[in-house]
Scaffold this active site. Structure first.
Site, PDB file in Angstrom:
ATOM      1  N   ASP A  55       0.832  -1.203   0.000  1.00 59.77           N
ATOM      2  CA  ASP A  55       0.000   0.000   0.000  1.00 59.77           C
ATOM      3  C   ASP A  55       0.865   1.251   0.000  1.00 59.77           C
ATOM      4  O   ASP A  55       2.027   1.213   0.452  1.00 59.77           O
ATOM      5  CB  ASP A  55      -0.911   0.013   1.225  1.00 59.77           C
ATOM      6  CG  ASP A  55      -1.891  -1.144   1.222  1.00 59.77           C
ATOM      7  OD1 ASP A  55      -2.411  -1.463   0.147  1.00 59.77           O
ATOM      8  OD2 ASP A  55      -2.131  -1.734   2.298  1.00 59.77           O
ATOM      9  N   PRO A  56       0.334   2.371  -0.476  1.00 54.72           N
ATOM     10  CA  PRO A  56       1.126   3.607  -0.511  1.00 54.72           C
ATOM     11  C   PRO A  56       1.716   4.004   0.848  1.00 54.72           C
ATOM     12  O   PRO A  56       2.845   4.500   0.912  1.00 54.72           O
ATOM     13  CB  PRO A  56       0.115   4.653  -0.997  1.00 54.72           C
ATOM     14  CG  PRO A  56      -0.813   3.869  -1.862  1.00 54.72           C
ATOM     15  CD  PRO A  56      -0.959   2.534  -1.181  1.00 54.72           C
TER      16      PRO A  56
END
Length: 282
Positions: A38-39
């Protein structure tokens, strides 16, 4: 240019951002990654380049090790602190209490993935339903937690952890499940992937330092694998994708096929007892 690259993904960008940058640097479009980060997360991302894209599923199916920080008292829609708070409480959990549940979570169990995830249901990714405000039933998946160890951060209701997990495990969901077992809410504050199979973050390159020299070629990846040398007749068959059997080799592990001039011809994998399928033909 066939092989893998160990990249240290920084926070704040997507896994596809890493691929996009790598494509420009390596001047090739044939690149795939082996498991989304995930970012908000950082850490090891393995890129498969060229014919090594055939190895993507091998790494996706591999065990992984993560470290991070669990923050208690708030339930977020994303299961991490980047989302919106849905529920809260003020329950205080001691270090001794959270240490006491480590063994309880060293198990195989059915885990519900976060609604904000890329898993598909009826052709759409779960996060697309979430962003549209559509409630759907998320199917639980069997995952295994092989080890879980907490350490104290000295910050109230925040605990560092390291965990070794099976394929398909969502650490965000694990954080929520752990908090729930303690009678409170929780989410990930930080997450870092530090190992995939035998590959460690310690051997990864920062994205801004990535070059072609960082590619680990297939003979190096499989340096401990069996090496099968075949005659010209068999090599012609191998190049046409023939399956091999116990007449050539007996093993349950991947192996490399070479011709008599020591040229790498193919990578084979075992698909059933004494039956071997070419995974990559060079």
């Amino acid at each position: 240019m066939d092989g893998i690259i160990l990249v240290n993904k920084p926070k704040g960008i997507t896994s596809y951002d890493v691929i996009r940058t790598a494509k420009k640097i390596l001047k090739t479009n044939k690149i795939g990654h082996t498991g989304t980060l995930d970012p908000f997360a950082e850490g090891l991302l393995i890129l498969c380049v060229g014919k090594a894209t055939k190895l993507v599923n091998n790494f996706i199916n591999a065990d992984k090790v993560y470290e991070g920080i669990l923050k208690l008292n708030n339930h977020y829609d994303t299961y991490d602190v980047t989302g919106n708070i849905i529920s809260s409480d003020d329950k205080v959990i001691s270090y001794q209490e959270i240490k006491s549940i480590e063994k309880d979570f060293t198990k195989t169990y059915l885990q519900a993935p976060p609604i904000y995830s890329a898993i598909k249901k009826d052709g759409k990714k779960l996060y697309e339903y979430a962003r549209s405000g559509i409630d759907i039933e998320v199917e639980k998946r069997e995952v295994s937690i092989y080890s879980l160890n907490f350490s104290d951060t000295k910050v109230k209701n925040e605990f560092e952890f390291i965990t070794h997990v099976s394929k398909g495990t969502y650490i965000r969901s694990l954080a929520v499940d752990i908090a729930s077992s303690l009678g409170t809410f929780g989410a990930l504050k930080e997450l870092k992937r530090i190992k995939i199979a035998k590959y460690s973050i310690n051997d990864a390159v920062d994205l801004d330092l990535l070059t072609k020299e960082n590619i680990i070629d297939i003979p190096t990846i499989y340096k401990d694998a069996n090496k099968l040398i075949l005659n010209d007749y068999m090599i012609k068959l191998v190049k046409n994708g023939i399956y091999l059997d116990e007449r050539q080799i007996i093993t349950d592990s991947p192996f490399l096929v070479y011709d008599e001039a020591n040229n790498l011809i193919a990578l084979y994998e075992c698909i059933e007892n004494n039956t071997y399928k070419p995974l990559i033909i060079f």
